[in-house]
Write a protein that holds these residues in place. Sequence first.
Motif, PDB file in Angstrom:
ATOM      1  N   GLN A 166       0.820  -1.208   0.000  1.00  0.00           N
ATOM      2  CA  GLN A 166       0.000   0.000   0.000  1.00  0.00           C
ATOM      3  C   GLN A 166       0.852   1.255   0.000  1.00  0.00           C
ATOM      4  OE1 GLN A 166      -2.342   0.090   3.615  1.00  0.00           O
ATOM      5  NE2 GLN A 166      -0.587  -0.231   4.924  1.00  0.00           N
ATOM      6  N   LEU A 167       0.178   2.363  -0.306  1.00  0.00           N
ATOM      7  CA  LEU A 167       0.732   3.701  -0.153  1.00  0.00           C
ATOM      8  C   LEU A 167      -0.086   4.393   0.925  1.00  0.00           C
ATOM      9  CD1 LEU A 167       1.159   4.798  -3.893  1.00  0.00           C
ATOM     10  CD2 LEU A 167       2.991   4.231  -2.284  1.00  0.00           C
ATOM     11  N   VAL A 168       0.589   4.964   1.896  1.00  0.00           N
ATOM     12  CA  VAL A 168      -0.093   5.645   2.999  1.00  0.00           C
ATOM     13  C   VAL A 168       0.295   7.119   2.977  1.00  0.00           C
ATOM     14  CG1 VAL A 168      -0.429   5.787   5.477  1.00  0.00           C
ATOM     15  CG2 VAL A 168      -0.123   3.549   4.377  1.00  0.00           C
ATOM     16  N   GLN A 169      -0.727   7.961   2.890  1.00  0.00           N
ATOM     17  CA  GLN A 169      -0.504   9.402   2.809  1.00  0.00           C
ATOM     18  C   GLN A 169      -0.697  10.074   4.157  1.00  0.00           C
ATOM     19  OE1 GLN A 169      -2.895   9.597  -1.387  1.00  0.00           O
ATOM     20  NE2 GLN A 169      -2.504  11.547  -0.346  1.00  0.00           N
ATOM     21  N   SER A 170      -0.030  11.211   4.309  1.00  0.00           N
ATOM     22  CA  SER A 170      -0.236  12.062   5.471  1.00  0.00           C
ATOM     23  C   SER A 170       0.107  13.493   5.088  1.00  0.00           C
ATOM     24  CB  SER A 170       0.630  11.606   6.652  1.00  0.00           C
ATOM     25  OG  SER A 170       2.001  11.686   6.324  1.00  0.00           O
ATOM     26  N   GLY A 171      -0.348  14.447   5.918  1.00  0.00           N
ATOM     27  CA  GLY A 171       0.085  15.814   5.764  1.00  0.00           C
ATOM     28  C   GLY A 171      -0.932  16.811   5.246  1.00  0.00           C
ATOM     29  N   GLY A 172      -2.134  16.393   4.947  1.00  0.00           N
ATOM     30  CA  GLY A 172      -3.131  17.353   4.498  1.00  0.00           C
ATOM     31  C   GLY A 172      -3.593  18.245   5.646  1.00  0.00           C
ATOM     32  N   GLY A 173      -4.471  19.195   5.322  1.00  0.00           N
ATOM     33  CA  GLY A 173      -4.999  20.065   6.356  1.00  0.00           C
ATOM     34  C   GLY A 173      -5.533  21.356   5.810  1.00  0.00           C
ATOM     35  N   LEU A 174      -5.793  22.269   6.737  1.00  0.00           N
ATOM     36  CA  LEU A 174      -6.314  23.596   6.415  1.00  0.00           C
ATOM     37  C   LEU A 174      -5.195  24.616   6.547  1.00  0.00           C
ATOM     38  CD1 LEU A 174      -8.682  25.619   5.951  1.00  0.00           C
ATOM     39  CD2 LEU A 174      -9.007  25.601   8.453  1.00  0.00           C
ATOM     40  N   VAL A 175      -5.077  25.462   5.536  1.00  0.00           N
ATOM     41  CA  VAL A 175      -4.029  26.472   5.547  1.00  0.00           C
ATOM     42  C   VAL A 175      -4.569  27.746   4.928  1.00  0.00           C
ATOM     43  CG1 VAL A 175      -3.082  25.742   3.314  1.00  0.00           C
ATOM     44  CG2 VAL A 175      -1.594  26.891   4.972  1.00  0.00           C
ATOM     45  N   GLN A 176      -4.055  28.874   5.369  1.00  0.00           N
ATOM     46  CA  GLN A 176      -4.473  30.159   4.802  1.00  0.00           C
ATOM     47  C   GLN A 176      -3.786  30.405   3.467  1.00  0.00           C
ATOM     48  OE1 GLN A 176      -3.704  33.209   7.730  1.00  0.00           O
ATOM     49  NE2 GLN A 176      -5.561  32.731   8.864  1.00  0.00           N
ATOM     50  N   PRO A 177      -4.388  31.217   2.621  1.00  0.00           N
ATOM     51  CA  PRO A 177      -3.737  31.565   1.349  1.00  0.00           C
ATOM     52  C   PRO A 177      -2.324  32.103   1.581  1.00  0.00           C
ATOM     53  CG  PRO A 177      -6.004  32.293   1.326  1.00  0.00           C
ATOM     54  CD  PRO A 177      -5.741  31.805   2.720  1.00  0.00           C
ATOM     55  N   GLY A 178      -1.411  31.642   0.751  1.00  0.00           N
ATOM     56  CA  GLY A 178      -0.016  32.028   0.908  1.00  0.00           C
ATOM     57  C   GLY A 178       0.767  31.085   1.802  1.00  0.00           C
ATOM     58  N   GLY A 179       0.083  30.166   2.462  1.00  0.00           N
ATOM     59  CA  GLY A 179       0.737  29.238   3.370  1.00  0.00           C
ATOM     60  C   GLY A 179       1.342  28.038   2.671  1.00  0.00           C
ATOM     61  N   SER A 180       1.881  27.121   3.488  1.00  0.00           N
ATOM     62  CA  SER A 180       2.576  25.948   2.964  1.00  0.00           C
ATOM     63  C   SER A 180       2.106  24.679   3.662  1.00  0.00           C
ATOM     64  CB  SER A 180       4.091  26.088   3.179  1.00  0.00           C
ATOM     65  OG  SER A 180       4.614  27.203   2.487  1.00  0.00           O
ATOM     66  N   LEU A 181       2.193  23.583   2.937  1.00  0.00           N
ATOM     67  CA  LEU A 181       1.935  22.254   3.472  1.00  0.00           C
ATOM     68  C   LEU A 181       2.858  21.283   2.780  1.00  0.00           C
ATOM     69  CD1 LEU A 181      -1.975  21.832   3.573  1.00  0.00           C
ATOM     70  CD2 LEU A 181      -0.442  21.912   5.551  1.00  0.00           C
ATOM     71  N   THR A 182       3.180  20.196   3.481  1.00  0.00           N
ATOM     72  CA  THR A 182       3.935  19.115   2.874  1.00  0.00           C
ATOM     73  C   THR A 182       3.144  17.821   2.982  1.00  0.00           C
ATOM     74  OG1 THR A 182       6.065  20.134   3.422  1.00  0.00           O
ATOM     75  CG2 THR A 182       6.070  17.789   2.902  1.00  0.00           C
ATOM     76  N   LEU A 183       2.929  17.188   1.854  1.00  0.00           N
ATOM     77  CA  LEU A 183       2.279  15.878   1.815  1.00  0.00           C
ATOM     78  C   LEU A 183       3.347  14.792   1.743  1.00  0.00           C
ATOM     79  CD1 LEU A 183      -0.572  16.545  -0.775  1.00  0.00           C
ATOM     80  CD2 LEU A 183      -0.630  16.817   1.710  1.00  0.00           C
ATOM     81  N   SER A 184       3.080  13.681   2.419  1.00  0.00           N
ATOM     82  CA  SER A 184       3.976  12.530   2.376  1.00  0.00           C
ATOM     83  C   SER A 184       3.233  11.310   1.857  1.00  0.00           C
ATOM     84  CB  SER A 184       4.521  12.226   3.776  1.00  0.00           C
ATOM     85  OG  SER A 184       5.281  13.296   4.280  1.00  0.00           O
ATOM     86  N   CYS A 185       3.970  10.460   1.191  1.00  0.00           N
ATOM     87  CA  CYS A 185       3.410   9.221   0.617  1.00  0.00           C
ATOM     88  C   CYS A 185       4.420   8.116   0.905  1.00  0.00           C
ATOM     89  CB  CYS A 185       3.196   9.416  -0.873  1.00  0.00           C
ATOM     90  SG  CYS A 185       2.590   7.973  -1.773  1.00  0.00           S
ATOM     91  N   VAL A 186       4.056   7.201   1.807  1.00  0.00           N
ATOM     92  CA  VAL A 186       4.972   6.160   2.252  1.00  0.00           C
ATOM     93  C   VAL A 186       4.542   4.815   1.678  1.00  0.00           C
ATOM     94  CG1 VAL A 186       5.979   4.995   4.237  1.00  0.00           C
ATOM     95  CG2 VAL A 186       5.382   7.417   4.390  1.00  0.00           C
ATOM     96  N   ALA A 187       5.490   4.114   1.100  1.00  0.00           N
ATOM     97  CA  ALA A 187       5.215   2.811   0.499  1.00  0.00           C
ATOM     98  C   ALA A 187       5.535   1.682   1.471  1.00  0.00           C
ATOM     99  CB  ALA A 187       6.048   2.630  -0.764  1.00  0.00           C
TER     100      ALA A 187
END
Length: 128
Positions: free
Chosen positions: A3-24
């Motif tokens: 499987q692939l397991v994702q993490s890192g989503g969420g709510l952020v204000q415009p101009g902000g940053s997020l990092t998504l991860s995908c682990v195999a």
Amino acid sequence: QVQLVQSGGGLVQPGGSLTLSCVASGFILEDYAVGWFRQAPGKEREGVSCISNDGSTHYAPSVKGRFTIARDNAKRTVYLQMNSLQPEDTAMYYCAAGSSYGSPYYILRKLNTDADYWGQGAQVTVST
């Protein structure tokens, strides 16, 4: 379990940053290309970025210069660093792994229909 397991989503204000991860797990990620896709309500799924097994990358024009894809094969993980996020980036984001044959542009198109594995998805919401 494969499987692939994702993490890192969420709510952020415009101009902000997020990092998504995908682990195999259950397979050797370094043999595969990995792509990131997103789907907003009422819209078709679109390719955002991909990275081949040799590290070549491709970005959709809408995210080029703002998003960065990277892979750490030792950690069996692919990341999507998203900067300068805008409301139009709001969507469910998915990672997918599949064949690394061809150019990164071709790989991203192929993954959309022929990926071997898909992550479970992560919601990204950009809003005030």
